[in-house]
Design a protein around this motif. Structure first.
Motif, PDB file in Angstrom:
ATOM      1  N   LEU A 102      -6.210   2.869  12.886  1.00 28.38           N
ATOM      2  CA  LEU A 102      -5.705   1.839  11.954  1.00 28.38           C
ATOM      3  C   LEU A 102      -4.319   1.413  12.298  1.00 28.38           C
ATOM      4  O   LEU A 102      -4.038   0.247  11.791  1.00 28.38           O
ATOM      5  CB  LEU A 102      -5.714   2.397  10.499  1.00 28.38           C
ATOM      6  N   GLN A 103      -3.554   2.305  12.783  1.00 26.09           N
ATOM      7  CA  GLN A 103      -2.128   2.062  12.994  1.00 26.09           C
ATOM      8  C   GLN A 103      -2.188   0.855  14.193  1.00 26.09           C
ATOM      9  O   GLN A 103      -1.295   0.066  14.223  1.00 26.09           O
ATOM     10  CB  GLN A 103      -1.120   3.215  13.258  1.00 26.09           C
ATOM     11  N   LEU A 105      -4.702  -0.997  14.754  1.00 26.04           N
ATOM     12  CA  LEU A 105      -5.195  -2.276  14.226  1.00 26.04           C
ATOM     13  C   LEU A 105      -4.242  -3.038  13.780  1.00 26.04           C
ATOM     14  O   LEU A 105      -4.000  -4.298  13.661  1.00 26.04           O
ATOM     15  CB  LEU A 105      -6.287  -1.968  13.294  1.00 26.04           C
ATOM     16  N   ARG A 106      -3.169  -2.512  12.794  1.00 23.84           N
ATOM     17  CA  ARG A 106      -2.163  -3.157  12.037  1.00 23.84           C
ATOM     18  C   ARG A 106      -1.385  -3.908  13.224  1.00 23.84           C
ATOM     19  O   ARG A 106      -0.746  -4.858  12.797  1.00 23.84           O
ATOM     20  CB  ARG A 106      -1.436  -2.069  11.277  1.00 23.84           C
ATOM     21  N   GLY A 108      -1.951  -4.967  15.832  1.00 31.95           N
ATOM     22  CA  GLY A 108      -2.699  -5.924  16.218  1.00 31.95           C
ATOM     23  C   GLY A 108      -2.673  -7.105  15.436  1.00 31.95           C
ATOM     24  O   GLY A 108      -2.382  -8.332  15.778  1.00 31.95           O
ATOM     25  N   LEU A 109      -2.945  -6.693  14.181  1.00 30.56           N
ATOM     26  CA  LEU A 109      -2.855  -7.779  13.105  1.00 30.56           C
ATOM     27  C   LEU A 109      -1.607  -8.836  12.942  1.00 30.56           C
ATOM     28  O   LEU A 109      -1.498  -9.881  12.885  1.00 30.56           O
ATOM     29  CB  LEU A 109      -3.193  -6.988  12.056  1.00 30.56           C
ATOM     30  N   THR A 110      -0.381  -8.067  12.758  1.00 33.43           N
ATOM     31  CA  THR A 110       0.906  -8.529  12.921  1.00 33.43           C
ATOM     32  C   THR A 110       1.370  -9.239  14.129  1.00 33.43           C
ATOM     33  O   THR A 110       1.877 -10.163  14.024  1.00 33.43           O
ATOM     34  CB  THR A 110       1.922  -7.722  12.024  1.00 33.43           C
TER      35      THR A 110
ATOM     36  N   PHE B  55     -12.392  -8.408  13.258  1.00 25.25           N
ATOM     37  CA  PHE B  55     -11.096  -7.736  13.049  1.00 25.25           C
ATOM     38  C   PHE B  55     -11.072  -7.214  11.732  1.00 25.25           C
ATOM     39  O   PHE B  55     -11.011  -5.852  11.464  1.00 25.25           O
ATOM     40  CB  PHE B  55      -9.810  -8.719  13.049  1.00 25.25           C
ATOM     41  N   ILE B  59     -11.110  -3.200   9.976  1.00 29.34           N
ATOM     42  CA  ILE B  59     -10.287  -2.599   8.990  1.00 29.34           C
ATOM     43  C   ILE B  59     -10.990  -2.359   7.677  1.00 29.34           C
ATOM     44  O   ILE B  59     -10.381  -1.823   6.923  1.00 29.34           O
ATOM     45  CB  ILE B  59      -8.844  -3.281   8.902  1.00 29.34           C
ATOM     46  N   SER B  88      -2.520 -12.354   7.489  1.00 28.94           N
ATOM     47  CA  SER B  88      -2.473 -11.070   8.364  1.00 28.94           C
ATOM     48  C   SER B  88      -1.406 -10.155   7.650  1.00 28.94           C
ATOM     49  O   SER B  88      -1.688  -8.873   7.635  1.00 28.94           O
ATOM     50  CB  SER B  88      -1.579 -11.121   9.588  1.00 28.94           C
ATOM     51  N   THR B  89      -0.440 -10.763   6.766  1.00 32.37           N
ATOM     52  CA  THR B  89       0.290  -9.657   6.059  1.00 32.37           C
ATOM     53  C   THR B  89      -0.261  -9.015   4.765  1.00 32.37           C
ATOM     54  O   THR B  89      -0.122  -7.787   4.806  1.00 32.37           O
ATOM     55  CB  THR B  89       1.603 -10.535   5.609  1.00 32.37           C
ATOM     56  N   SER B  92      -2.253  -6.312   6.351  1.00 36.37           N
ATOM     57  CA  SER B  92      -1.493  -5.069   6.826  1.00 36.37           C
ATOM     58  C   SER B  92      -1.274  -4.171   5.602  1.00 36.37           C
ATOM     59  O   SER B  92      -1.276  -2.916   5.954  1.00 36.37           O
ATOM     60  CB  SER B  92      -0.158  -5.709   7.397  1.00 36.37           C
ATOM     61  N   VAL B  95      -4.272  -2.067   5.166  1.00 40.64           N
ATOM     62  CA  VAL B  95      -4.396  -0.989   6.032  1.00 40.64           C
ATOM     63  C   VAL B  95      -3.558   0.044   5.914  1.00 40.64           C
ATOM     64  O   VAL B  95      -3.499   1.386   5.807  1.00 40.64           O
ATOM     65  CB  VAL B  95      -4.012  -1.651   7.396  1.00 40.64           C
ATOM     66  N   ILE B  99      -4.200   4.058   5.120  1.00 40.19           N
ATOM     67  CA  ILE B  99      -3.553   5.207   5.939  1.00 40.19           C
ATOM     68  C   ILE B  99      -3.023   6.209   5.015  1.00 40.19           C
ATOM     69  O   ILE B  99      -3.196   7.429   5.154  1.00 40.19           O
ATOM     70  CB  ILE B  99      -2.629   4.252   6.976  1.00 40.19           C
TER      71      ILE B  99
END
Lengths: 179, 179
Positions: A102-103, A105-106, A108-110, B55, B59, B88-89, B92, B95, B99
């Motif tokens: 997940l980290q 993925l995050r 890649g997301l931002t 994506f 997630i 995306s924000t 995030s 996610v 986590i």
DNA sequence: TCTTGACTTCAAGTTCACTTGAACTTGTAT
DNA sequence: ATACAAGTTCAAGTGAACTTGAAGTCAAGA
């Protein structure tokens, strides 16, 4: 006083519906004795097993996987603290892995999609898990991660699903290649 | 040179099966124009949308949720980098939440169940998420987290499912009450 | 012309984790 | 005795995210 519990007792104490308990039994995840009437009677330690099942589902295991894990418990005696601790350790590792994914993925997301460079051939994401194991239809979610290359197609060159599968990391900034 | 792509082109580049692409279109997640023949033709920027869908699934969002998010994108123009960055924000943050929950679960796993004190009334776990929202059957997994109080029963006093729902933390060590 | 391949739609099938309903039996209380 | 709750089995339904199959259309090449 062996104090066996009825299904509704177990249901009330665990918060798991009777129908689900019967289902778990059918799947071999829990066991019961029978009263003369044919009604189920559960020894107390079944509550621990049920708790584990509930817990495992929250961390994302399927019932089949739960069954495999529970299958490692001793069957000749009532499992004790160290038996459970062993399973707990294994599961902890899986949770760690999922957190790590997940980290990524995050990241890649931002850092990648968010920035606008989803060029698919320049920008790459996630982790190297064992994909391509299952076939057929269905939802297939594990830890919120699809069990199979989300609607997998293509067997040629690079594409998004393959990159998600192979776990490449975003390269540097980006160059806005694809739309 | 508007360069529209066929469904098999899109499938190859995205790694998503044609059948899934049609399914996404039916669900309103992506759109296509039609050639005179009735065949689908996709503008390039659909690849970005598809990447986002893939994506998002990893997630842990459902297609319905993805649809809601994509619905916030501008429809009159092709979404640009800042449009995507906004989504995306938001993702995030989700996610991050997941986590955090997994970290709590891991804590309960090693510190609570693992140690042997699953007394259900002494030992309590996880997080306070909005449970009890859905009804009916089905698997219901979100981020590897069940969408509803796993086979929920009981409406009385304390039980495991309720504790998982209310997000209490393990109390100190433990006293091995239940088996 | 004929075949091949890529495309279309529409209906039905698949997995998972259950639930729901029907039809029936048992246990407990009045 | 009679009601009613609580238990039983078994079959079928549910939602998500697709896939698969049938039956047909369309364009290009031998």
């Amino acid at each position: 006083m062996d104090s066996l519990l009825t299904i509704s007792e177990i249901s009330r104490r665990s918060g798991v519906a009777s129908s689900a308990l019967r289902f778990y039994e059918e799947r071999g995840l829990i066991h019961s004795q029978r009263a003369g009437s044919g009604h189920r009677r559960y020894p107390r330690d079944v509550l621990r097993r049920i708790a584990f099942i509930v817990f495992a589902q929250r961390i994302g295991l399927t019932l089949e996987e739960v069954g495999e894990e529970l299958g490692r418990l001793p069957t000749r005696r009532v499992p004790d603290g160290s038996d459970w601790a062993e399973i707990s350790t294994r599961w902890s590792l899986r949770v760690d892995e999922r957190i790590a994914e997940l980290q990524r993925l995050r990241g890649g997301l931002t850092g990648c999609i968010g920035c606008g460079c989803l060029s698919l051939s320049k920008c790459e994401l996630v982790n190297p898990n064992d994909r391509a194991r299952l076939k057929g239809a269905g939802p297939y979610v594990w830890n919120g991660e699809p069990r199979r290359p989300v609607a997998a197609a293509a067997t040629g060159s690079e594409n998004l699903v393959q990159m998600l599968a192979q776990g490449k990391q975003p390269q540097k900034a980006c160059g806005k290649t694809d739309a």
